[in-house]
Design an enzyme around this catalytic site. Structure first.
Site, PDB file in Angstrom:
ATOM      1  N   THR A 166      69.444  50.160   9.671  1.00  0.00           N
ATOM      2  CA  THR A 166      68.687  48.900   9.646  1.00  0.00           C
ATOM      3  C   THR A 166      68.250  48.551   8.230  1.00  0.00           C
ATOM      4  OG1 THR A 166      67.844  49.476  11.827  1.00  0.00           O
ATOM      5  CG2 THR A 166      66.659  47.754  10.643  1.00  0.00           C
ATOM      6  N   LYS A 212      50.842  57.094   7.046  1.00  0.00           N
ATOM      7  CA  LYS A 212      50.656  55.955   6.129  1.00  0.00           C
ATOM      8  C   LYS A 212      49.251  55.945   5.529  1.00  0.00           C
ATOM      9  CE  LYS A 212      54.130  53.150   8.451  1.00  0.00           C
ATOM     10  NZ  LYS A 212      54.378  52.243   9.591  1.00  0.00           N
ATOM     11  N   ASP A 239      52.577  58.172  12.968  1.00  0.00           N
ATOM     12  CA  ASP A 239      53.148  57.359  11.885  1.00  0.00           C
ATOM     13  C   ASP A 239      52.023  56.690  11.084  1.00  0.00           C
ATOM     14  OD1 ASP A 239      55.502  55.654  10.718  1.00  0.00           O
ATOM     15  OD2 ASP A 239      54.056  54.168  11.438  1.00  0.00           O
TER      16      ASP A 239
HETATM   17  N1  LIG Z   1      63.457  50.092  10.375  1.00  0.00           N
HETATM   18  C1  LIG Z   1      62.378  49.628   9.772  1.00  0.00           C
HETATM   19  O1  LIG Z   1      61.950  48.513  10.022  1.00  0.00           O
HETATM   20  C2  LIG Z   1      61.656  50.472   8.739  1.00  0.00           C
HETATM   21  C3  LIG Z   1      60.533  49.942   8.099  1.00  0.00           C
HETATM   22  C4  LIG Z   1      59.880  50.703   7.115  1.00  0.00           C
HETATM   23  C5  LIG Z   1      60.379  51.951   6.807  1.00  0.00           C
HETATM   24  N2  LIG Z   1      61.484  52.433   7.475  1.00  0.00           N
HETATM   25  C6  LIG Z   1      61.965  53.758   7.097  1.00  0.00           C
HETATM   26  O2  LIG Z   1      63.266  53.601   6.549  1.00  0.00           O
HETATM   27  C7  LIG Z   1      64.036  54.753   6.820  1.00  0.00           C
HETATM   28  C8  LIG Z   1      65.334  54.334   7.497  1.00  0.00           C
HETATM   29  O3  LIG Z   1      65.050  53.656   8.694  1.00  0.00           O
HETATM   30  P1  LIG Z   1      66.172  52.830   9.488  1.00  0.00           P
HETATM   31  O4  LIG Z   1      65.427  52.060  10.516  1.00  0.00           O
HETATM   32  O5  LIG Z   1      67.063  52.088   8.564  1.00  0.00           O
HETATM   33  O6  LIG Z   1      66.977  54.011  10.197  1.00  0.00           O
HETATM   34  P2  LIG Z   1      68.411  53.919  10.893  1.00  0.00           P
HETATM   35  O7  LIG Z   1      68.728  52.520  11.299  1.00  0.00           O
HETATM   36  O8  LIG Z   1      68.444  54.977  11.934  1.00  0.00           O
HETATM   37  O9  LIG Z   1      69.431  54.308   9.733  1.00  0.00           O
HETATM   38  C9  LIG Z   1      69.568  55.613   9.253  1.00  0.00           C
HETATM   39  C10 LIG Z   1      70.858  55.669   8.457  1.00  0.00           C
HETATM   40  O10 LIG Z   1      70.978  56.964   7.871  1.00  0.00           O
HETATM   41  C11 LIG Z   1      72.279  57.457   8.086  1.00  0.00           C
HETATM   42  N3  LIG Z   1      72.205  58.905   8.109  1.00  0.00           N
HETATM   43  C12 LIG Z   1      71.472  59.693   8.909  1.00  0.00           C
HETATM   44  N4  LIG Z   1      71.671  60.991   8.595  1.00  0.00           N
HETATM   45  C13 LIG Z   1      72.532  61.007   7.567  1.00  0.00           C
HETATM   46  C14 LIG Z   1      73.112  62.021   6.773  1.00  0.00           C
HETATM   47  N5  LIG Z   1      72.855  63.314   6.995  1.00  0.00           N
HETATM   48  N6  LIG Z   1      73.975  61.676   5.780  1.00  0.00           N
HETATM   49  C15 LIG Z   1      74.253  60.380   5.538  1.00  0.00           C
HETATM   50  N7  LIG Z   1      73.711  59.360   6.238  1.00  0.00           N
HETATM   51  C16 LIG Z   1      72.877  59.674   7.247  1.00  0.00           C
HETATM   52  C17 LIG Z   1      72.728  56.852   9.412  1.00  0.00           C
HETATM   53  O11 LIG Z   1      74.135  56.825   9.436  1.00  0.00           O
HETATM   54  P3  LIG Z   1      74.952  56.167  10.666  1.00  0.00           P
HETATM   55  O12 LIG Z   1      74.601  54.727  10.642  1.00  0.00           O
HETATM   56  O13 LIG Z   1      76.357  56.407  10.329  1.00  0.00           O
HETATM   57  O14 LIG Z   1      74.458  56.879  11.892  1.00  0.00           O
HETATM   58  C18 LIG Z   1      72.118  55.447   9.292  1.00  0.00           C
HETATM   59  O15 LIG Z   1      72.986  54.616   8.589  1.00  0.00           O
HETATM   60  C19 LIG Z   1      63.135  55.676   7.640  1.00  0.00           C
HETATM   61  O16 LIG Z   1      62.476  56.578   6.784  1.00  0.00           O
HETATM   62  C20 LIG Z   1      62.130  54.714   8.238  1.00  0.00           C
HETATM   63  O17 LIG Z   1      60.898  55.347   8.543  1.00  0.00           O
HETATM   64  C21 LIG Z   1      62.119  51.731   8.417  1.00  0.00           C
END
Ligand SMILES: NC(=O)c1ccc[n+]([C@@H]2O[C@H](COP(=O)([O-])OP(=O)(O)OC[C@H]3O[C@@H](n4cnc5c(N)ncnc54)[C@H](OP(=O)(O)O)[C@@H]3O)[C@@H](O)[C@H]2O)c1
Length: 429
Positions: A13, A207, A203
């Site tokens: 995301t 923060k 969470d």
């Molecule tokens: N989502 C939000 O709105 C938001 C807001 C603030 C902060 N965050 C933070 O941002 C971070 C990411 O969140 P997200 O929502 O983007 O998570 P996400 O959608 O689950 O994306 C995680 C990504 O990491 C990849 N990944 C996981 N393990 C891996 C590894 N060992 N090697 C390489 N790539 C790997 C996954 O690959 P695949 O796609 O191939 O599975 C996916 O692309 C987290 O720390 C979260 O707390 C998120």
């Protein structure tokens, strides 16, 4: 124009949001920075998965091994957006050892392992940026670190978990039970399949530990934060709170008492006219009270790929500025003086207490007696008859000490006329 290579680890995301924002604004960013910011390499887990933008459209080499990114000599800034503790910790440490600045959205990792990561970065002379780790796109870390750097922050109150705020908003609007709203939030993509970190307040504790450390120049660890989640709230509590002129919000609270820091996260009754009471749905807000400026409020989207990417790309550009100027401006919470965190038992606030009890003479007197015995005085009380000879008794207290309230609650719960454990929420005014 000089080109600075960025390594993106994680393409979910938030990672895709960073790629979209960079593609959309590359020229503007280059003009503002005086250098081109370019994705150099992307690491993800499943290359077959469809993405927006597609990796092909970006023309950037993709790998499933994060080491390819942290070992790439042309990657100068590593952006970690995979989340979780492992391998995020290992790859951040490797990137730092390799002399890269790192940018992350990972509050869990920083709250748990911040000491190790920040000191490794200091030793390596690189920067760790984490604006996106708290309240997504809201520039709250920058505000504390830069905008308010000359002022003294006395207290801050944050709605920093969009899932919890969405759940409370829907419960209040529709009068729906917690479990039903949680299912609705999961279907809408506002809650994870495993929502524990959000609904148990963990969470938000991560923060507020980061925010309080920065705001009060001390080091607060998540284990020191008194933590309760929205899972303890029932729809009836929201309706009762409204009758008394309050709204229930999941607040992260930090106060500087000089000799000690107070830091806690829990569902809280706040006056309906307070600005934070109007923050609805998945939106976030942080209300800061600092001595010279007075109150200030930061409000907006605390999550979502595009909003969070604004904070991450801002951090990436900041790291690029450092590379261009050869400056080293540590972005870590600096501990000026270690200060204890006040024990929750010593914290004082007002309380909301809801009791299911027998509808018979003397119940209110016994409850009032137990409270008085612990130095707690009642400010308001409403009793309402329920079915089967039962009654609901709702009391708001004046300020009292948490230790006293817990002792009184324990006694009240043991009364034979009380049929369920007392529901207790804290009030913040
Ligand atoms: N989502 C939000 O709105 C938001 C807001 C603030 C902060 N965050 C933070 O941002 C971070 C990411 O969140 P997200 O929502 O983007 O998570 P996400 O959608 O689950 O994306 C995680 C990504 O990491 C990849 N990944 C996981 N393990 C891996 C590894 N060992 N090697 C390489 N790539 C790997 C996954 O690959 P695949 O796609 O191939 O599975 C996916 O692309 C987290 O720390 C979260 O707390 C998120």
């Amino acid at each position: 124009m000089r080109r600075i290579g960025i390594g993106l680890i994680g393409f979910g995301t938030v990672g895709q949001g960073v790629a979209r924002l960079l593609s959309a604004n590359a020229e503007m960013i280059a003009a503002r920075l005086g250098a081109t910011v370019a994705l150099q390499r992307i690491a993800l887990r499943d290359p077959a998965r469809a993405r927006n933008p597609s990796v092909e459209s970006l023309g950037v080499p993709v790998t499933t091994d994060w080491r390819d990114v942290v070992d790439d000599r042309d990657v100068r800034v590593v952006c970690e957006v995979i989340g979780g503790l492992d391998p995020a910790r290992e790859l951040m440490m490797a990137a730092i050892r390799n002399g890269k600045h790192v940018v992350t959205a990972n509050k869990h990792l920083l709250a748990e392992h911040g000491d190790e990561i920040f000191s490794a970065a200091d030793n390596a002379g690189v920067e760790v940026h984490f604006e996106a780790a708290v309240a997504g796109g809201l520039p709250i870390i920058r505000t504390i670190r830069e905008g308010l750097v000359a002022d003294r922050i006395d207290a801050l109150w944050g709605i920093v978990n969009g899932t919890s705020n969405f759940i409370l908003t829907r419960m209040e609007q529709a009068g729906t039970a917690f479990a039903d709203v949680l299912r609705e939030a999961q279907a809408a993509g506002y809650a994870e399949a495993d929502p524990t970190l959000d609904i148990e307040g963990i969470d938000a504790a991560h923060k507020i530990a980061l925010l309080a450390s920065l705001a009060f120049a001390t080091r607060i660890r998540p284990g020191q934060v008194f933590t309760r989640g929205v899972s303890i709230v029932e729809a009836a509590d929201l309706a009762w709170a409204a009758r008394f002129g309050f709204r229930v919000k999941h607040l992260a609270i930090a106060k500087d008492h000089g000799d000690a820091i107070e830091v806690r996260v829990h569902p809280t009754l706040i006056p309906r006219e307070w600005l934070l009471a109007s923050v609805s749905g998945v939106l976030n807000a942080v209300y800061i009270r600092s001595r010279a400026l007075g109150p200030s409020l930061y409000y907006g989207h605390g999550a979502g790929g595009d909003a969070t990417a604004v904070a991450l790309l801002g951090d990436i550009i900041d790291a690029c500025r450092s590379l261009l100027a050869f400056r080293h401006a540590p972005a870590r919470p600096t501990e000026v003086a270690p200060r204890p965190v006040r024990e929750m038992g010593d914290v004082e606030c007002r309380y909301y207490l809801r009791l299911a009890c027998s509808d018979q003479p003397g119940v209110l007197a016994r409850v009032a007696g137990a409270l008085a015995a612990h130095d707690i005085s009642i400010a308001e009380v409403v009793q309402e008859r329920a079915a089967d000879g039962q009654a609901t008794l709702v009391l708001l207290t004046h300020r009292a000490r948490e230790r006293n309230m817990q002792a009184a609650r324990g006694e009240i719960d043991r009364f034979d006329v009380v049929s369920q454990p007392a529901r207790l929420l804290r009030i913040e005014e």
